[in-house]
Motif scaffolding. Structure first.
Motif, PDB file in Angstrom:
ATOM      1  N   PHE A   1      -2.977  -4.404  25.684  1.00  0.00           N
ATOM      2  CA  PHE A   1      -1.784  -3.557  25.666  1.00  0.00           C
ATOM      3  C   PHE A   1      -1.305  -3.263  27.082  1.00  0.00           C
ATOM      4  N   ILE A   2      -2.227  -2.905  27.963  1.00  0.00           N
ATOM      5  CA  ILE A   2      -1.856  -2.603  29.349  1.00  0.00           C
ATOM      6  C   ILE A   2      -1.386  -3.871  30.062  1.00  0.00           C
ATOM      7  N   LEU A   3      -2.080  -4.978  29.819  1.00  0.00           N
ATOM      8  CA  LEU A   3      -1.718  -6.226  30.491  1.00  0.00           C
ATOM      9  C   LEU A   3      -0.292  -6.644  30.146  1.00  0.00           C
ATOM     10  N   LEU A   4       0.063  -6.635  28.859  1.00  0.00           N
ATOM     11  CA  LEU A   4       1.410  -7.058  28.473  1.00  0.00           C
ATOM     12  C   LEU A   4       2.468  -6.126  29.052  1.00  0.00           C
ATOM     13  N   ASN A   5       2.212  -4.813  28.992  1.00  0.00           N
ATOM     14  CA  ASN A   5       3.174  -3.866  29.550  1.00  0.00           C
ATOM     15  C   ASN A   5       3.305  -4.017  31.058  1.00  0.00           C
ATOM     16  N   ASN A   6       2.203  -4.354  31.735  1.00  0.00           N
ATOM     17  CA  ASN A   6       2.280  -4.616  33.176  1.00  0.00           C
ATOM     18  C   ASN A   6       3.098  -5.870  33.464  1.00  0.00           C
ATOM     19  N   LEU A   7       2.841  -6.923  32.692  1.00  0.00           N
ATOM     20  CA  LEU A   7       3.523  -8.193  32.927  1.00  0.00           C
ATOM     21  C   LEU A   7       5.022  -8.106  32.669  1.00  0.00           C
ATOM     22  N   PHE A   8       5.441  -7.101  31.905  1.00  0.00           N
ATOM     23  CA  PHE A   8       6.876  -6.904  31.710  1.00  0.00           C
ATOM     24  C   PHE A   8       7.593  -6.699  33.046  1.00  0.00           C
ATOM     25  N   GLY A   9       6.840  -6.321  34.071  1.00  0.00           N
ATOM     26  CA  GLY A   9       7.447  -6.103  35.376  1.00  0.00           C
ATOM     27  C   GLY A   9       7.968  -7.365  36.035  1.00  0.00           C
ATOM     28  N   ILE A  10       7.481  -8.537  35.600  1.00  0.00           N
ATOM     29  CA  ILE A  10       7.918  -9.790  36.228  1.00  0.00           C
ATOM     30  C   ILE A  10       8.476 -10.780  35.213  1.00  0.00           C
ATOM     31  N   ILE A  11       8.585 -10.376  33.947  1.00  0.00           N
ATOM     32  CA  ILE A  11       9.095 -11.273  32.911  1.00  0.00           C
ATOM     33  C   ILE A  11      10.554 -10.930  32.618  1.00  0.00           C
ATOM     34  N   PRO A  12      11.481 -11.843  32.912  1.00  0.00           N
ATOM     35  CA  PRO A  12      12.878 -11.598  32.523  1.00  0.00           C
ATOM     36  C   PRO A  12      12.993 -11.617  31.002  1.00  0.00           C
ATOM     37  N   PRO A  13      13.859 -10.836  30.395  1.00  0.00           N
ATOM     38  CA  PRO A  13      14.809  -9.908  31.025  1.00  0.00           C
ATOM     39  C   PRO A  13      14.272  -8.487  31.138  1.00  0.00           C
ATOM     40  N   PHE A  14      12.985  -8.308  30.880  1.00  0.00           N
ATOM     41  CA  PHE A  14      12.417  -6.951  30.891  1.00  0.00           C
ATOM     42  C   PHE A  14      12.366  -6.389  32.311  1.00  0.00           C
ATOM     43  N   GLN A  15      11.595  -7.041  33.156  1.00  0.00           N
ATOM     44  CA  GLN A  15      11.486  -6.721  34.582  1.00  0.00           C
ATOM     45  C   GLN A  15      11.328  -5.216  34.839  1.00  0.00           C
ATOM     46  N   ASN A  16      10.406  -4.653  34.097  1.00  0.00           N
ATOM     47  CA  ASN A  16      10.097  -3.233  34.260  1.00  0.00           C
ATOM     48  C   ASN A  16       8.681  -2.999  33.755  1.00  0.00           C
ATOM     49  N   PRO A  17       7.706  -2.752  34.645  1.00  0.00           N
ATOM     50  CA  PRO A  17       6.349  -2.471  34.178  1.00  0.00           C
ATOM     51  C   PRO A  17       6.303  -1.081  33.536  1.00  0.00           C
ATOM     52  N   THR A  18       6.014  -1.035  32.249  1.00  0.00           N
ATOM     53  CA  THR A  18       6.043   0.235  31.520  1.00  0.00           C
ATOM     54  C   THR A  18       5.160   1.279  32.178  1.00  0.00           C
ATOM     55  N   MET A  19       4.013   0.841  32.709  1.00  0.00           N
ATOM     56  CA  MET A  19       3.059   1.779  33.275  1.00  0.00           C
ATOM     57  C   MET A  19       3.513   2.353  34.614  1.00  0.00           C
ATOM     58  N   ALA A  20       4.700   1.942  35.092  1.00  0.00           N
ATOM     59  CA  ALA A  20       5.266   2.567  36.281  1.00  0.00           C
ATOM     60  C   ALA A  20       5.862   3.932  35.970  1.00  0.00           C
ATOM     61  N   ARG A  21       5.921   4.298  34.683  1.00  0.00           N
ATOM     62  CA  ARG A  21       6.272   5.656  34.268  1.00  0.00           C
ATOM     63  C   ARG A  21       4.965   6.389  34.010  1.00  0.00           C
ATOM     64  N   VAL A  22       4.681   7.433  34.767  1.00  0.00           N
ATOM     65  CA  VAL A  22       3.352   8.031  34.795  1.00  0.00           C
ATOM     66  C   VAL A  22       2.925   8.589  33.446  1.00  0.00           C
ATOM     67  N   GLY A  23       3.863   8.936  32.570  1.00  0.00           N
ATOM     68  CA  GLY A  23       3.496   9.495  31.271  1.00  0.00           C
ATOM     69  C   GLY A  23       2.677   8.539  30.425  1.00  0.00           C
ATOM     70  N   PHE A  24       2.938   7.239  30.541  1.00  0.00           N
ATOM     71  CA  PHE A  24       2.224   6.269  29.718  1.00  0.00           C
ATOM     72  C   PHE A  24       0.763   6.093  30.159  1.00  0.00           C
ATOM     73  N   PRO A  25       0.469   5.924  31.464  1.00  0.00           N
ATOM     74  CA  PRO A  25      -0.943   5.910  31.872  1.00  0.00           C
ATOM     75  C   PRO A  25      -1.673   7.202  31.524  1.00  0.00           C
ATOM     76  N   ILE A  26      -0.981   8.342  31.610  1.00  0.00           N
ATOM     77  CA  ILE A  26      -1.625   9.610  31.250  1.00  0.00           C
ATOM     78  C   ILE A  26      -1.992   9.619  29.772  1.00  0.00           C
ATOM     79  N   ALA A  27      -1.098   9.133  28.917  1.00  0.00           N
ATOM     80  CA  ALA A  27      -1.389   9.104  27.479  1.00  0.00           C
ATOM     81  C   ALA A  27      -2.598   8.224  27.176  1.00  0.00           C
ATOM     82  N   LEU A  28      -2.662   7.034  27.796  1.00  0.00           N
ATOM     83  CA  LEU A  28      -3.810   6.154  27.588  1.00  0.00           C
ATOM     84  C   LEU A  28      -5.093   6.778  28.126  1.00  0.00           C
ATOM     85  N   THR A  29      -4.981   7.442  29.262  1.00  0.00           N
ATOM     86  CA  THR A  29      -6.158   8.087  29.852  1.00  0.00           C
ATOM     87  C   THR A  29      -6.669   9.211  28.958  1.00  0.00           C
TER      88      THR A  29
END
Length: 271
Positions: free
Chosen positions: A111-139
């Motif tokens: 789950f974390i890997l795919l959301n991270n890879l969204f940062g370099i995959i067009p057209p997403f180009q946004n790593p979800t975990m760059a929003r601090v709320g999501f890492p906090i929820a997983l933690t």
């Protein structure tokens, strides 16, 4: 225009209202307001939902006809699963207790890997975990799991807290050591687990945006010297994209590894 959309300037024409340098505020990308509330459904939330659907579809499609002699897609899924099972869960939790936690560790990693890879995959180009709320929820999920495991293993909250103290300590020093252990287990661990993932994803994405947008701003000055500098900036942006992919994998791996380590520590006879 958002920093993420602007970062795609080589693929999607850039709007004139884009700006440089990017700011943390560019990561706030609301799509629409939730009716009757002050809350918004944001682009990272959409990406999180897409990641969930993609992972569900991937697992279903590659395992629905599982066979002893696997197909290529089943083999790929098995390799990812075996990596999480043997390279993370069993190594960190131990061969005696690891098996019940394999689905949890596998889910965290993929789950974390795919959301991270969204940062370099067009057209997403946004790593979800760059929003601090999501890492906090997983933690928080990891936090509850490893404390619950420890309390169940030790037979109660009191015994669990007592197990945090190493044996053989003088009585006068035990309160100080217990305080340090409580800070470590209940504050430092979850805080660093969340902020490590967030910080790496945020910083890496900002760096890519700086080089790509910076190159565009140099190029559109129409000054031959500055336009010449834009080309190396874009080349470096491409190289950094490849490097960022490695970082995104490592951060997913480190998060899953530490989660397994905390669970293993909670299951140990002595912390």
């Amino acid at each position: 225009m958002s920093a993420t959309a602007t970062a795609a300037g080589l693929i999607v024409p850039m709007a004139e209202d884009s700006h440089f340098p990017p700011t943390p505020g560019d990561f706030w990308q609301p799509l629409f307001a939730i009716p009757g509330t002050d809350y918004y459904f944001t682009r990272p939330m959409l990406l999180l939902a897409i990641a969930t659907v993609v992972l569900m579809a991937w697992l279903w499609l590659t395992t629905r006809r599982a066979a002893i002699v696997p197909s290529k897609s089943q083999w790929v899924t098995e390799q990812v699963y075996n990596f999480a099972r043997n390279g993370v869960a069993r190594d960190m939790i131990g061969s005696k207790d690891f098996l019940p936690f394999v689905p949890f560790i596998f889910s965290l990693f993929t789950f974390i890997l795919l959301n991270n890879l969204f940062g370099i995959i067009p057209p997403f180009q946004n790593p979800t975990m760059a929003r601090v709320g999501f890492p906090i929820a997983l933690t928080l999920i990891v936090y509850v799991v490893y404390h619950w495991v420890g309390i169940r293993k030790q037979g109660g909250v009191g015994k669990y807290l007592g197990s945090l103290l190493p044996g053989g300590l003088p009585g006068w020093i035990k309160p100080f050591i217990l305080l340090l252990e409580l800070i470590t287990f209940f504050i430092t661990r979850p805080l660093t687990l969340a902020l490590r993932l967030f910080g790496n994803m945020f910083a890496g994405h900002m760096l890519l945006v700086v080089f790509i947008i910076g190159g565009w701003y140099l190029f559109k000055t129409y000054d031959p010297a500055l336009m010449a500098v834009a080309i190396p900036a874009w080349i470096l942006g491409v190289a950094l994209t490849a490097f960022e992919g490695l970082v995104q994998f490592l951060q997913a791996y480190v998060f899953a590894l530490l989660a397994a380590s905390y669970i293993g520590g909670a299951l140990a006879d002595e912390h």
